[in-house]
Design an enzyme around this catalytic site. Sequence first.
Site, mmCIF file in Angstrom:
data_model
loop_
_atom_site.group_PDB
_atom_site.id
_atom_site.type_symbol
_atom_site.label_atom_id
_atom_site.label_comp_id
_atom_site.label_asym_id
_atom_site.label_seq_id
_atom_site.Cartn_x
_atom_site.Cartn_y
_atom_site.Cartn_z
ATOM 1 N N LYS A 277 10.539 25.556 33.665
ATOM 2 C CA LYS A 277 11.695 25.437 34.173
ATOM 3 C C LYS A 277 12.521 26.833 34.355
ATOM 4 O O LYS A 277 12.072 27.883 33.590
ATOM 5 C CB LYS A 277 12.880 24.680 33.418
ATOM 6 N N ASP A 288 16.713 17.037 25.039
ATOM 7 C CA ASP A 288 15.669 16.030 25.741
ATOM 8 C C ASP A 288 15.384 15.033 24.672
ATOM 9 O O ASP A 288 14.368 14.193 25.019
ATOM 10 C CB ASP A 288 14.779 16.998 26.234
ATOM 11 N N GLU A 349 7.495 14.942 32.275
ATOM 12 C CA GLU A 349 6.757 14.950 30.883
ATOM 13 C C GLU A 349 7.395 13.475 30.315
ATOM 14 O O GLU A 349 6.476 13.010 29.484
ATOM 15 C CB GLU A 349 6.791 16.033 29.948
ATOM 16 N N ARG A 351 8.082 10.724 31.133
ATOM 17 C CA ARG A 351 7.384 9.333 31.640
ATOM 18 C C ARG A 351 6.084 9.162 30.994
ATOM 19 O O ARG A 351 5.404 8.371 30.656
ATOM 20 C CB ARG A 351 7.152 9.497 33.247
#
Length: 495
Positions: A277, A288, A349, A351
């Site tokens: 990122k 997250d 990531e 999923r």
Amino acid sequence: MEFSIKSGGPERIRSGCIIIGVFEPRKLSAAGASLDRASRGHLTAALKRGDMEGKAGTTLMLHQVPRVSAARVLLVGLGREREFDDGKYRSAVTKAIAALKQTGVTDAVLCLSAGVKQRDVAWRAAQAAIAASDAFYRFDRMKSKREQARGVRHLTLLVGERNELKAGQTGLKQGAAIAHGMSLAKDLGNLPGNVCTPAYLADAARTLAKQYKLGVQVLERKDMEKLGMGSLLSVARGSDEPPKLIVLKYEGGPRGLKPYALVGKGVTFDTGGISLKPAPEMDEMKFDMCGAASVLGTLRAVAELKLPINVIGIVPATENMPGGSATKPGDIVTSMSGLTVEILNTDAEGRLILCDALTYAERFEPQAVVDIATLTGACVIALGHVASGLFANDDGLAQELLAAGQTTHDRAWHLPLWDDYQEQLKSNFADFANIGGRPAGSVTAACFLARFTKKFKWAHLDIAGVAWKSGAAKGATGRPVPLLTQYLIDQAAKS
Ligand code: BES
Ligand code: MN
Ligand code: ZN
């Protein structure tokens, strides 16, 4: 924050402060009118002087009001009576508690007489408890010097009639439980990534299990290898922190009753992996794991309320880091379901860990599964910071979740999961890819998960826009603990 509920005349109640609503223009609520009568017009005189119009968001503190037992009276503007709704009611409570943070008041009384017309006393009490704790919340665990905590510790809700007490009490209990669950979710979310690791989340789950007599099991990397969770494990490859799969069990219902399963994304830090990122705001990727935090928070609330149902919490927890053995774009992994996935972007990531956790959920024969994840930036673009994105393979389940979100003002919006979108996940080399391109990014993420949820009723909440706030008020929100807890309260009431 502690809560209690009372009925009776507002003028006789002893406390540091009594909170009274004022509608625009200068119209006292019912409780305000009785205080005014007792004080022989002290409040109306203050209003006439022009210090308070009743505009939403304004407050005015009055001291030593004659013949009123409370030391202070806080007037809170509610806006126009006709326009008063759920959101304005909550903001008024928030404003009042925030105003008291600046004072020496430690115990206050909130008069519930000025409520939203369509909402009953139970709802008003629950929402007051949630909004008040939200406003009182602070996170200073990581500061070397903690400021003396100021603000209301004990809040008493005042209802007009004795016969409203019972409903008020029920609402208050539910609101307090939701508030406690949110507070746990916020604490976990706000902790930095170097503290709140997958192992820390596992310990938090064990602590919760001890407090509330829940079952808990933590699967280690080798357990996950045995189960064939190649997709989940591929995300953990770049990290030195060992991944954990946390399973919590609340058994408040009869043994044979099929459980509800909550599956929460627990990426304790998302760098993006090899698909790294950009630097700006990357710190926010410590949030997250807010899906995971909401699972722990909801289980806490459900256990506190002793709901007569069974609930399983499943949290796949890992970091997403680049590194010498990290997964690379183009790598193909085999998920626990046997389906193969071409990882075209290591930053998609969430999923990849959820799909194996969802397959794992099958063994509990759940009556419904809800996964909660800060899954896509695209969801923030679609719905902003107001609503969670909701996807479901069952319309009844979707409607129940939407309703629970409305009740608690923790709203979700139903988005499509049509097969037309599945095409975007095509891969030349594996069964499908983990990304579907820029169009409808939240939908294709949900479509990915849908491929692993054919065996049960399932809904997915994308909480990327609502789980935390950025900017000056940066911090976890505790959402969607209210929605999830309310959904389970509603389910328990049906059974
Ligand atoms: N955790 C992020 C989603 C996210 C990003 C939430 C920003 C809140 C704010 C997720 O793992 C992610 O990186 N998603 C990618 C998916 C893309 C690579 C298909 C995204 O949204 O950019
Ligand atoms: Mn990511
Ligand atoms: Zn992520």
